[in-house]
Design a protein around this motif. Structure first.
Motif, short mmCIF file in Angstrom:
data_model
loop_
_atom_site.label_atom_id
_atom_site.label_comp_id
_atom_site.label_asym_id
_atom_site.label_seq_id
_atom_site.Cartn_x
_atom_site.Cartn_y
_atom_site.Cartn_z
N ALA A 1 39.45 -34.72 -35.60
CA ALA A 1 39.66 -35.55 -36.80
C ALA A 1 38.50 -36.51 -36.98
O ALA A 1 38.06 -37.15 -36.03
CB ALA A 1 40.97 -36.33 -36.66
N GLY A 2 37.97 -36.59 -38.21
CA GLY A 2 36.89 -37.53 -38.50
C GLY A 2 35.51 -37.01 -38.15
O GLY A 2 34.51 -37.65 -38.41
N ASP A 3 35.46 -35.82 -37.56
CA ASP A 3 34.16 -35.24 -37.22
C ASP A 3 33.84 -34.17 -38.26
O ASP A 3 34.65 -33.87 -39.14
CB ASP A 3 34.23 -34.63 -35.80
CG ASP A 3 32.86 -34.55 -35.15
OD1 ASP A 3 31.84 -34.51 -35.87
OD2 ASP A 3 32.80 -34.50 -33.91
N ASP A 4 32.62 -33.62 -38.19
CA ASP A 4 32.24 -32.64 -39.20
C ASP A 4 31.80 -31.31 -38.59
O ASP A 4 31.30 -30.44 -39.29
CB ASP A 4 31.16 -33.19 -40.12
CG ASP A 4 29.88 -33.50 -39.38
OD1 ASP A 4 29.88 -33.46 -38.12
OD2 ASP A 4 28.87 -33.77 -40.03
#
Ligand SMILES: [Zn+2]
Ligand SMILES: [Zn+2]
Lengths: 177, 177
Positions: free
Chosen positions: B17-20
């Motif tokens: 979550a929150g990473d790409d």
């Protein structure tokens, strides 16, 4: 539900068998984290006689100015990483020219590789990690509002090498903290 | 006994979550391994007109010749790491002169920083990771028995820069695999 139960791993510092120094070892499963120095890649980007700065939208140092830079990723070259960080943080497309500086930050185990880059056109626009971006003349650099000492090192090292090529990368300034 | 039970962690690639991008996440405890590129530090060391080589005592490439090099450790500079690897593998004491080359090996996510170094005296002796060490004239370099392509790149890049100073570090040769 059972499948999503998560145990936060507790790591202990110890010397694994066959190794010669302490590593972080997971107390639950024994996994050894080989925590290595991290590479930061970035660039001093120019359009005519101006340099490209970005104002940070994220902590740490939110609101302060920096040259685009960030953690190198797997399976990219240092040059590709520097150009990627420029693109992500400032929207600019650049051609990497050469290696301006290699700064060792031993207290946080980081190696900063800062390139010189030429913008392909004057376009820039803040990415998700930036509040604003700007092409700034030397006399307008916000020295008191730079995010990190490394940013001022890179800008000064850049200024000293305008018009030069084929030079050894700069290191940390003598006496820098 | 219960306290020493070990579960081998099973990692899955997924985007936290929150990473790409995908990271290695422990399926047991959710620990995210930020697997970053690794830095290899090493040196082409000289005494008069000879270069210092070591024959590897460990796999991979046991029995083949190399310049001293290995993984950079935490809390050391790149120069300190290069001198440490030289000392560990060849027993030699050196003064680091300058950065000879930066090789990106994207297929294994390694950045090799190879320095030029001068031996302080002609002493050398194999460390635990070496079968033997040798000070070798250019005409005696065992080109067919070098451990890695990077070793031959470094030796050739060194030979091309004898007598030069303040140059940009070499990169990978064009067309190298
Ligand atoms: Zn674990
Ligand atoms: Zn785990």
């Amino acid at each position: 539900e059972q499948g999503t139960a998560r145990v936060r791993p507790v790591f202990e510092r110890k010397i694994p068998a066959g190794d010669d120094r302490e590593r972080l070892v997971c107390g639950t499963c024994g996994f050894i984290v080989y925590d290595n120095p991290r590479i930061i890649v970035g660039a001093v980007c120019t359009w005519e006689d101006r340099v490209l700065l970005a104002r940070r939208a994220i902590e740490p140092r939110r609101g302060y100015w920096t040259v685009p830079a960030g953690f190198m990723e797997l399976r990219e070259t240092t040059e590709e990483g520097a150009a990627r960080e420029v693109r992500e943080e400032t929207g600019a497309r650049v051609r990497i020219v050469d290696l301006l500086a290699l700064y060792n930050l031993t207290h946080i185990s980081q190696v900063h590789l800062i390139y010189r880059a030429e913008m392909m056109d004057p376009h820039h626009a803040p990415g998700q990690e930036s509040l604003e971006t700007a092409l700034v003349a030397w006399s307008d650099i916000p020295w008191d509002d730079l995010a990190y000492p490394t940013v001022s090192w890179a800008l000064r090292d850049h200024a000293q090498r305008i018009g030069l090529s084929n030079f050894a990368p700069a290191g940390r300034p003598n006496g820098s903290p």
